[in-house]
Design a protein around this motif. Structure first.
Motif, PDB file in Angstrom:
ATOM      1  N   ASN A 224       0.883  -1.157  -0.183  1.00 55.86           N
ATOM      2  CA  ASN A 224      -0.123  -0.022   0.045  1.00 55.86           C
ATOM      3  C   ASN A 224       0.847   1.348  -0.242  1.00 55.86           C
ATOM      4  OD1 ASN A 224      -2.129   1.663   0.228  1.00 55.86           O
ATOM      5  ND2 ASN A 224      -2.410   1.514   2.346  1.00 55.86           N
TER       6      ASN A 224
ATOM      7  N   LEU B 255     -14.748   4.635  -2.532  1.00 57.18           N
ATOM      8  CA  LEU B 255     -13.829   5.046  -3.587  1.00 57.18           C
ATOM      9  C   LEU B 255     -14.463   6.256  -4.251  1.00 57.18           C
ATOM     10  CD1 LEU B 255     -13.132   1.724  -5.280  1.00 57.18           C
ATOM     11  CD2 LEU B 255     -11.438   3.149  -4.240  1.00 57.18           C
TER      12      LEU B 255
ATOM     13  N   LEU C 188      -9.856   6.027   2.480  1.00 51.21           N
ATOM     14  CA  LEU C 188      -9.361   4.871   2.051  1.00 51.21           C
ATOM     15  C   LEU C 188      -8.953   4.081   3.129  1.00 51.21           C
ATOM     16  CD1 LEU C 188      -7.229   5.859  -1.065  1.00 51.21           C
ATOM     17  CD2 LEU C 188      -9.387   5.113  -1.032  1.00 51.21           C
TER      18      LEU C 188
ATOM     19  N   VAL D   8      -3.834   1.338  -2.200  1.00 52.38           N
ATOM     20  CA  VAL D   8      -3.605   1.854  -3.486  1.00 52.38           C
ATOM     21  C   VAL D   8      -1.997   1.436  -3.771  1.00 52.38           C
ATOM     22  CG1 VAL D   8      -5.437   3.448  -3.844  1.00 52.38           C
ATOM     23  CG2 VAL D   8      -3.295   3.959  -2.594  1.00 52.38           C
TER      24      VAL D   8
ATOM     25  N   LEU E  32      -5.895   5.787  -7.438  1.00 57.27           N
ATOM     26  CA  LEU E  32      -7.279   5.156  -7.325  1.00 57.27           C
ATOM     27  C   LEU E  32      -7.567   4.487  -8.643  1.00 57.27           C
ATOM     28  CD1 LEU E  32      -9.919   7.479  -5.408  1.00 57.27           C
ATOM     29  CD2 LEU E  32      -8.300   5.877  -4.532  1.00 57.27           C
TER      30      LEU E  32
ATOM     31  N   CYS F 217      -7.100  -0.320  -6.967  1.00 53.40           N
ATOM     32  CA  CYS F 217      -7.027  -0.458  -5.588  1.00 53.40           C
ATOM     33  C   CYS F 217      -7.594  -1.883  -5.130  1.00 53.40           C
ATOM     34  CB  CYS F 217      -8.425   0.720  -4.986  1.00 53.40           C
ATOM     35  SG  CYS F 217      -8.268   2.258  -5.758  1.00 53.40           S
TER      36      CYS F 217
END
Length: 233
Positions: A33, A78, A97, A104, A109, A112
């Motif tokens: 991430n 989202l 998020l 991500v 975005l 994801c």
């Protein structure tokens, strides 16, 4: 900045991710991430779009996205994050998020994953304006051209969707009110300055002199109000 793509890779993102459905990767657990990248993806539309057409295209995607693989709650998160990014509220977008457990890997975005490893792809047109967007009138007229609140006509309750918080509210108007008057009434109700409001219906930007009865809004339909936080596009 951590999580941001190089210009070459970012251009690749522009043409990728037109696919709108999620899929489960085989190696989701190995994906890292990254924090959201604080820059706008630059892209060019194959067919030049007006702002109203772009908004309509976005609404169509978000309205149908939950039908794809994945959780509706994740799609909703989202969408809220995308709206926050549009007004450059990166802190809020990141908090949304993180709260939903969305990762991500590339900082955007466009790709994801949820905590179960399900993949979600948000098309680039939902995240930024194309560089070749077609300019259209601001939809605003001078104060002298905006009619005063009407004393005749029928009372109508419209469902208004606000872009800056994704909230739907109900606004009571007269059918003979102009959009300019409606903006002032929304200001009184929600504290949103009229100069920062842009009203859209059916993919079209509504000018301040347009009357409510001219829009022909049917019961259950929603008017989109884009709030620019004091900044005009």
């Amino acid at each position: 900045m951590g999580g941001c793509l190089s210009s070459d890779r970012r251009r690749g993102v522009d043409n990728a991710n037109s696919s709108e459905n999620g899929s489960r990767p085989s190696s989701a657990s190995t994906r890292k991430n990254h924090p959201l990248c604080h820059e706008v993806i630059r892209w060019k539309s194959d067919v030049p779009l007006t702002e109203g057409q772009l908004r309509s295209k976005r609404d169509e995607f978000w309205d149908t996205a939950p039908a794809f693989e994945g959780s509706k709650e994740i799609w909703d998160a989202l969408r809220a994050a995308a709206v926050a990014l549009e007004v450059s509220d990166f802190q809020l977008a990141q908090a949304i998020l993180d709260g939903a457990g969305i990762s991500v890997p590339n900082g955007f975005l466009t790709e994801c994953y949820d905590e179960l490893g399900t993949r979600y792809q948000v098309p680039v047109y939902c995240l930024s304006y194309p560089i070749n967007i077609v300019k259209e009138g601001s939809g605003r007229d001078s104060p002298s051209e905006i009619s005063a609140p009407a004393t005749d006509g029928k009372e109508i309750v419209l469902k208004i969707r606000l872009s800056h918080n994704c909230h739907d509210i109900k606004l009571t108007l007269m059918t003979t009110d102009s959009i300019g008057v409606a903006k002032r009434k929304l200001h009184l109700k929600e504290g949103i300055e009229p100069s920062t409001q842009r009203w859209f219906f059916g993919g079209k930007l509504l000018g301040d002199r347009v009357r409510i009865d001219e829009i022909k809004v049917l019961p259950g339909y929603v008017i989109q109000v884009v709030v620019n936080s004091g900044q005009d596009k």
